[in-house]
Write a protein that holds these residues in place. Structure first.
Motif, PDB file in Angstrom:
ATOM      1  N   ILE A  48       1.009  -1.313  -0.025  1.00 36.47           N
ATOM      2  CA  ILE A  48       0.197   0.203   0.128  1.00 36.47           C
ATOM      3  C   ILE A  48       1.056   0.935   0.096  1.00 36.47           C
ATOM      4  O   ILE A  48       1.734   1.555   0.860  1.00 36.47           O
ATOM      5  N   ILE A  49       0.726   2.058  -1.039  1.00 36.76           N
ATOM      6  CA  ILE A  49       1.506   3.500  -1.113  1.00 36.76           C
ATOM      7  C   ILE A  49       0.634   4.386  -0.440  1.00 36.76           C
ATOM      8  O   ILE A  49      -0.591   4.656  -1.104  1.00 36.76           O
ATOM      9  N   MET A  50       1.094   5.341   0.639  1.00 35.77           N
ATOM     10  CA  MET A  50       0.449   6.460   0.839  1.00 35.77           C
ATOM     11  C   MET A  50       1.121   7.571   0.835  1.00 35.77           C
ATOM     12  O   MET A  50       2.298   7.673   1.040  1.00 35.77           O
ATOM     13  N   THR A  51       0.433   8.938   0.810  1.00 29.36           N
ATOM     14  CA  THR A  51       1.242  10.028   0.502  1.00 29.36           C
ATOM     15  C   THR A  51       1.527  10.470   2.112  1.00 29.36           C
ATOM     16  O   THR A  51       0.801   9.906   3.013  1.00 29.36           O
ATOM     17  N   GLU A  52       2.571  11.129   2.409  1.00 31.54           N
ATOM     18  CA  GLU A  52       2.784  11.519   3.767  1.00 31.54           C
ATOM     19  C   GLU A  52       1.806  12.127   4.376  1.00 31.54           C
ATOM     20  O   GLU A  52       1.664  11.801   5.777  1.00 31.54           O
ATOM     21  N   PRO A  72      -0.251  -6.170   4.731  1.00 32.96           N
ATOM     22  CA  PRO A  72       0.584  -5.722   3.458  1.00 32.96           C
ATOM     23  C   PRO A  72       1.694  -4.571   3.976  1.00 32.96           C
ATOM     24  O   PRO A  72       1.436  -3.980   5.077  1.00 32.96           O
ATOM     25  N   ILE A  73       2.656  -4.473   3.052  1.00 33.03           N
ATOM     26  CA  ILE A  73       3.702  -3.537   3.603  1.00 33.03           C
ATOM     27  C   ILE A  73       2.963  -2.064   3.230  1.00 33.03           C
ATOM     28  O   ILE A  73       2.263  -1.852   2.023  1.00 33.03           O
ATOM     29  N   ILE A  74       3.283  -0.962   3.915  1.00 34.21           N
ATOM     30  CA  ILE A  74       2.841   0.243   3.769  1.00 34.21           C
ATOM     31  C   ILE A  74       4.158   1.147   3.541  1.00 34.21           C
ATOM     32  O   ILE A  74       4.958   1.050   4.419  1.00 34.21           O
ATOM     33  N   THR A  75       3.961   1.873   2.451  1.00 34.86           N
ATOM     34  CA  THR A  75       5.266   2.698   2.058  1.00 34.86           C
ATOM     35  C   THR A  75       4.630   4.001   1.900  1.00 34.86           C
ATOM     36  O   THR A  75       3.582   4.226   1.357  1.00 34.86           O
ATOM     37  N   VAL A  76       5.460   4.961   2.394  1.00 36.13           N
ATOM     38  CA  VAL A  76       4.826   6.462   2.519  1.00 36.13           C
ATOM     39  C   VAL A  76       5.736   7.118   1.618  1.00 36.13           C
ATOM     40  O   VAL A  76       7.015   7.225   1.617  1.00 36.13           O
ATOM     41  N   ILE A  77       5.103   7.937   0.760  1.00 34.89           N
ATOM     42  CA  ILE A  77       5.916   8.772  -0.352  1.00 34.89           C
ATOM     43  C   ILE A  77       5.464  10.349  -0.223  1.00 34.89           C
ATOM     44  O   ILE A  77       4.333  10.549   0.179  1.00 34.89           O
TER      45      ILE A  77
END
Length: 102
Positions: A48-52, A72-77
């Protein structure tokens, strides 16, 4: 394994869609929670990709999900406005985690 993006602006989600990543645009905390819960229910989603900005709204929830190895892995962009983190956030994170000064 699929990716899923949760963003607060159209530019970020458009760029990710061009890369083949599906996602949603949300603004309110309740919408973010709902989108995150739906993404967690889909067993095909592995990242899961999330904005900061959105990740900051749900700091505790994101932290709990990151600690659970069955989720799931959560990555912050950063979004199109750039990073919101301090320039030395990685160094300070290491120092806080293991007490080692770099």
């Amino acid at each position: 394994m699929k990716y899923f993006a949760i963003s607060d602006n159209i530019d970020t989600i458009t760029g990710l869609r061009l890369a083949g990543i599906k996602g949603v645009i949300v603004h309110e905390k309740a919408e973010v929670i709902e989108a995150l819960e739906q993404a967690l229910e889909d067993k095909d989603i592995g990242i899961i990709i999330m904005t900061e900005l959105l990740a900051e709204m749900l700091q505790e929830e994101v932290k709990e999900i990151r600690l659970d190895d069955t989720k799931p892995i959560i990555t912050v962009i950063p979004d199109r406005h750039g990073e919101r983190r301090r320039p030395d956030y990685i160094t300070s994170y290491i120092k806080e985690s293991i007490g080692l000064k770099i």
